[in-house]
Design a protein around this motif. Structure first.
Motif, PDB file in Angstrom:
ATOM      1  N   UNK A  10      68.456 -70.636 -49.522  1.00  0.00           N
ATOM      2  CA  UNK A  10      68.805 -72.013 -49.196  1.00  0.00           C
ATOM      3  C   UNK A  10      69.543 -72.124 -47.864  1.00  0.00           C
ATOM      4  N   UNK A  11      70.183 -71.067 -47.435  1.00  0.00           N
ATOM      5  CA  UNK A  11      71.004 -71.093 -46.232  1.00  0.00           C
ATOM      6  C   UNK A  11      70.684 -69.907 -45.345  1.00  0.00           C
ATOM      7  N   UNK A  12      70.955 -70.081 -44.063  1.00  0.00           N
ATOM      8  CA  UNK A  12      70.894 -68.977 -43.128  1.00  0.00           C
ATOM      9  C   UNK A  12      72.326 -68.691 -42.709  1.00  0.00           C
ATOM     10  N   UNK A  13      72.737 -67.442 -42.837  1.00  0.00           N
ATOM     11  CA  UNK A  13      74.115 -67.081 -42.506  1.00  0.00           C
ATOM     12  C   UNK A  13      74.200 -66.668 -41.039  1.00  0.00           C
ATOM     13  N   UNK A  14      75.220 -67.165 -40.371  1.00  0.00           N
ATOM     14  CA  UNK A  14      75.488 -66.819 -38.977  1.00  0.00           C
ATOM     15  C   UNK A  14      76.813 -66.082 -38.901  1.00  0.00           C
ATOM     16  N   UNK A  15      76.860 -65.084 -38.041  1.00  0.00           N
ATOM     17  CA  UNK A  15      78.103 -64.361 -37.767  1.00  0.00           C
ATOM     18  C   UNK A  15      78.213 -64.232 -36.260  1.00  0.00           C
ATOM     19  N   UNK A  16      79.302 -64.698 -35.694  1.00  0.00           N
ATOM     20  CA  UNK A  16      79.494 -64.685 -34.247  1.00  0.00           C
ATOM     21  C   UNK A  16      80.235 -63.426 -33.815  1.00  0.00           C
ATOM     22  N   UNK A  17      79.595 -62.664 -32.955  1.00  0.00           N
ATOM     23  CA  UNK A  17      80.228 -61.466 -32.417  1.00  0.00           C
ATOM     24  C   UNK A  17      81.159 -61.884 -31.281  1.00  0.00           C
ATOM     25  N   UNK A  18      82.391 -61.452 -31.351  1.00  0.00           N
ATOM     26  CA  UNK A  18      83.363 -61.786 -30.305  1.00  0.00           C
ATOM     27  C   UNK A  18      83.596 -60.576 -29.414  1.00  0.00           C
ATOM     28  N   UNK A  19      83.675 -60.845 -28.126  1.00  0.00           N
ATOM     29  CA  UNK A  19      83.948 -59.770 -27.167  1.00  0.00           C
ATOM     30  C   UNK A  19      85.379 -59.258 -27.365  1.00  0.00           C
ATOM     31  N   UNK A  20      85.597 -57.979 -27.085  1.00  0.00           N
ATOM     32  CA  UNK A  20      86.961 -57.447 -27.169  1.00  0.00           C
ATOM     33  C   UNK A  20      87.885 -58.175 -26.191  1.00  0.00           C
ATOM     34  N   UNK A  21      89.150 -58.231 -26.547  1.00  0.00           N
ATOM     35  CA  UNK A  21      90.155 -58.897 -25.708  1.00  0.00           C
ATOM     36  C   UNK A  21      90.108 -58.361 -24.279  1.00  0.00           C
ATOM     37  N   UNK A  22      90.058 -59.278 -23.335  1.00  0.00           N
ATOM     38  CA  UNK A  22      90.068 -58.909 -21.927  1.00  0.00           C
ATOM     39  C   UNK A  22      88.711 -58.545 -21.341  1.00  0.00           C
ATOM     40  N   UNK A  23      87.679 -58.517 -22.168  1.00  0.00           N
ATOM     41  CA  UNK A  23      86.336 -58.175 -21.683  1.00  0.00           C
ATOM     42  C   UNK A  23      85.501 -59.443 -21.605  1.00  0.00           C
ATOM     43  N   UNK A  24      84.837 -59.661 -20.461  1.00  0.00           N
ATOM     44  CA  UNK A  24      84.067 -60.885 -20.262  1.00  0.00           C
ATOM     45  C   UNK A  24      82.605 -60.730 -20.648  1.00  0.00           C
ATOM     46  N   UNK A  25      82.082 -59.508 -20.568  1.00  0.00           N
ATOM     47  CA  UNK A  25      80.682 -59.264 -20.913  1.00  0.00           C
ATOM     48  C   UNK A  25      80.467 -57.771 -21.134  1.00  0.00           C
ATOM     49  N   UNK A  26      79.266 -57.430 -21.595  1.00  0.00           N
ATOM     50  CA  UNK A  26      78.895 -56.026 -21.745  1.00  0.00           C
ATOM     51  C   UNK A  26      78.066 -55.615 -20.538  1.00  0.00           C
ATOM     52  N   UNK A  27      78.079 -54.340 -20.245  1.00  0.00           N
ATOM     53  CA  UNK A  27      77.299 -53.818 -19.125  1.00  0.00           C
ATOM     54  C   UNK A  27      76.913 -52.376 -19.436  1.00  0.00           C
ATOM     55  N   UNK A  28      76.215 -51.782 -18.503  1.00  0.00           N
ATOM     56  CA  UNK A  28      75.817 -50.386 -18.668  1.00  0.00           C
ATOM     57  C   UNK A  28      77.042 -49.479 -18.764  1.00  0.00           C
ATOM     58  N   UNK A  29      78.077 -49.812 -18.003  1.00  0.00           N
ATOM     59  CA  UNK A  29      79.279 -48.977 -18.016  1.00  0.00           C
ATOM     60  C   UNK A  29      80.284 -49.397 -19.085  1.00  0.00           C
ATOM     61  N   UNK A  30      80.126 -50.618 -19.615  1.00  0.00           N
ATOM     62  CA  UNK A  30      80.984 -51.106 -20.706  1.00  0.00           C
ATOM     63  C   UNK A  30      80.101 -51.624 -21.836  1.00  0.00           C
ATOM     64  N   UNK A  31      79.394 -50.715 -22.526  1.00  0.00           N
ATOM     65  CA  UNK A  31      78.479 -51.148 -23.590  1.00  0.00           C
ATOM     66  C   UNK A  31      79.222 -51.522 -24.867  1.00  0.00           C
ATOM     67  N   UNK A  32      78.502 -52.181 -25.760  1.00  0.00           N
ATOM     68  CA  UNK A  32      79.073 -52.539 -27.056  1.00  0.00           C
ATOM     69  C   UNK A  32      79.361 -51.251 -27.835  1.00  0.00           C
ATOM     70  N   UNK A  33      80.454 -51.256 -28.578  1.00  0.00           N
ATOM     71  CA  UNK A  33      80.864 -50.080 -29.344  1.00  0.00           C
ATOM     72  C   UNK A  33      80.604 -50.322 -30.833  1.00  0.00           C
ATOM     73  N   UNK A  34      80.225 -49.278 -31.527  1.00  0.00           N
ATOM     74  CA  UNK A  34      79.950 -49.359 -32.958  1.00  0.00           C
ATOM     75  C   UNK A  34      81.161 -49.913 -33.721  1.00  0.00           C
TER      76      UNK A  34
END
Length: 112
Positions: A10-34
């Motif tokens: 009946x519903x689709x669940x959404x979960x918003x991933x938040x960037x770590x404090x002080x980080x504006x985006x991900x990049x090759x040198x600052x990839x997402x961490x498990x």
């Protein structure tokens, strides 16, 4: 009481991933961490709505042409207000940039 499978239909669940404090985006040198998915793992089995997670009825998604881009309802967008003088300044800057681009285009055409 509905089972989890019935609720998911009946519903689709959404979960918003938040960037770590002080980080504006991900990049090759600052990839997402498990480790950044630990809150998702904790939320997954219960799927309780909160500031980072929400549910949307499938009917609403269908009504919107199956567009899955649905904003987080818990985040209120700030209304930005400007004085007349500020708006005029912004317009002036915009017009100046437009005039510069038009002049650049004209110069490019003249050089052909």
């Amino acid at each position: 009481m509905q089972t989890r499978d019935e609720k998911c239909k009946a519903f689709l669940a959404y979960w918003e991933h938040k960037l770590p404090e002080g980080q504006k985006s991900y990049s090759k040198t600052k990839p997402i961490q498990k480790s950044e998915f630990s809150s998702l793992k904790e939320w997954w089995d219960k799927r309780v709505e909160n500031e980072q997670a929400w549910r949307v009825p499938v009917e609403k998604i269908a009504e919107n042409g199956w567009n899955l881009d649905i904003k987080n309802p818990f985040v209120k967008e700030e209304e930005v207000t400007h004085t007349t003088a500020e708006l005029l300044d912004k317009l002036s800057v915009s017009f100046k940039k437009s005039e510069e681009l038009i002049a650049e285009l004209r110069n490019g055409l003249a050089g052909k």
